[in-house]
Write an enzyme that holds these catalytic residues in place. Structure first.
Site, short mmCIF file in Angstrom:
data_model
loop_
_atom_site.label_atom_id
_atom_site.label_comp_id
_atom_site.label_asym_id
_atom_site.label_seq_id
_atom_site.Cartn_x
_atom_site.Cartn_y
_atom_site.Cartn_z
CB CYS A 166 -0.96 -0.03 1.19
SG CYS A 166 -2.40 1.03 0.99
CG HIS A 204 -4.37 -3.61 2.89
ND1 HIS A 204 -4.00 -3.04 4.09
CD2 HIS A 204 -4.63 -2.57 2.06
CE1 HIS A 204 -4.03 -1.72 3.98
NE2 HIS A 204 -4.41 -1.42 2.76
CD GLU A 264 -3.34 -6.46 5.83
OE1 GLU A 264 -4.29 -5.65 5.74
OE2 GLU A 264 -2.35 -6.40 5.06
#
Length: 381
Positions: free
Chosen positions: A261, A354, A356
């Site tokens: 990001c 992202h 995660e």
């Protein structure tokens, strides 16, 4: 219930009801398309100084728990929803979303057509906005509009230092067959990091030193990490000269680097590419991305309003030529925006989304494994 107004800088006014704290708040109005994960959205530091408009029509039905926050507090400047759940229902819920917004002083608005707001922002672009409720909504709308229009713009905003950790801390490797000793050590620069990110690395046997955005190269050197990670975060990457210079010092030593990001934008700038502001950005957990290395499509979680200006579809020499050849490794299937960079002559790569993914899809979890492999290769070199 108090009346509330959402006012956009183009003069559009949406009338609704106060939600959360009563008062006034200012920020950049953006829309997020996720149908789940509102708690993670609210606590994502990348949303600092933004009024989040949820496109999903029903919000708050699972309440709030104490396990899912992605940081130490709610970071959104304001919150706009269509229909707020009156009674939360979930076995993990400990309080309502309304109560949490009130407790943290987050001014919101409900009972508005958030899809109409979304269409406005999609067509006109993200814009400065304000939510006004209670006594704060009583002045003339012309006065409130002037207040909205005189607030700072997101272009040129330097926010990473505002949301970063106050000091360094360590996430130890999870004991899933690796024992007490880490397989590698990572220095993670917190530009607005989400809680789940170092957890995902710890699950792979990594010891993660999370460091503030103001960390110096000497402080990184003192840790002797096997790799450096740059996190997500808010604001305009063009303001992050300190982090760009820090990363160049890391790249010059050929230490493995992984950025996501905001970290992708910092890597882009370190390589010499420019960045620019997107009309309305990418925010949600359903963003399709093409991996040009494998030809596979990933559904990704994203939250960004800026992008790297690099050529898609070709291998080029970095504008900073000492870093060698660079490829755009991923791109958006919605608008062609750069979604990842891969260096061919130094051990560095990044993505604009992202991996995660809390909440969200797990298509991109392999990127953490790629980072582990890169550090192992560097250890054995």
């Amino acid at each position: 219930m108090s009346e509330a107004l959402l006012i956009l800088e183009d003069g559009t006014v949406y009338r609704g009801t106060a939600y959360g704290a009563v008062g006034a708040t200012l920020g950049e109005a953006v829309f997020a398309t996720g149908m789940t994960g509102y708690q993670e959205t609210l606590t994502d530091p990348s949303y600092a100084r933004q009024i989040v408009v949820q496109t999903a029509p029903h919000i708050g039905n699972t309440g709030i728990n104490d396990e899912d926050p992605e940081s130490r507090r709610i970071w959104v400047a304001g919150y706009a929803v269509r229909e707020a759940a009156r009674i939360p229902s979930n076995w993990r819920s400990v309080r309502s979303l309304d109560d949490e917004l009130t407790a943290q002083g987050i001014v919101g608005i409900k009972d508005i057509d958030t899809r109409a707001v979304t269409r406005r922002l999609r067509d006109r672009g993200s814009m400065r906005a304000g939510i006004f409720s209670g006594e704060a909504a009583r002045p003339l709308q012309s006065e409130l509009l002037e207040t909205v229009r005189t607030q700072p713009d997101m272009l040129g905003a330097r926010l990473a230092e505002e949301v970063t950790a106050e000091g360094p801390y360590v996430i130890e490797p999870a004991a899933h067959g690796w024992g007490a000793e880490p397989i590698a050590t990572v220095a993670a620069i917190d530009l607005g990091i989400k809680t789940m990110t170092p957890v995902r690395m710890a699950e792979r046997g990594l010891r993660v030193h999370v460091l503030p955005a103001t960390t110096t190269y000497a402080e990184i050197q003192a840790l002797g990490p096997d790799g450096v990670f740059l996190s997500n975060g808010p604001g305009d990457p063009a303001t992050s000269d300190d982090q760009v210079q820090l990363l160049r010092q890391v790249l010059d030593t050929k230490t493995p680097v992984f950025g996501i990001c905001f970290g992708n934008q910092i890597l882009g700038r370190a390589l010499g590419f420019g960045t620019y502001k997107l009309p309305f950005g990418h925010r949600g957990i359903n963003q399709p991305v093409m991996d040009h290395t494998t030809g596979k499509v990933e559904i990704t979680s994203q939250n960004h309003g800026f992008a790297v200006d690099a050529p898609v579809g070709e291998t080029v020499t970095a504008p900073e030529p000492r870093y060698g050849r660079v490829q755009v490794s991923h791109s958006s299937l919605n608008d062609g925006v750069v979604e990842g960079l891969r260096c061919l002559d130094i051990p560095a790569f990044s993505v604009q989304y992202h991996p995660e993914a809390a909440a969200g899809p797990h298509d991109s979890a392999y990127l953490f494994d790629r980072f582990v492999d890169l550090m192992k290769e560097h250890q054995n070199a």
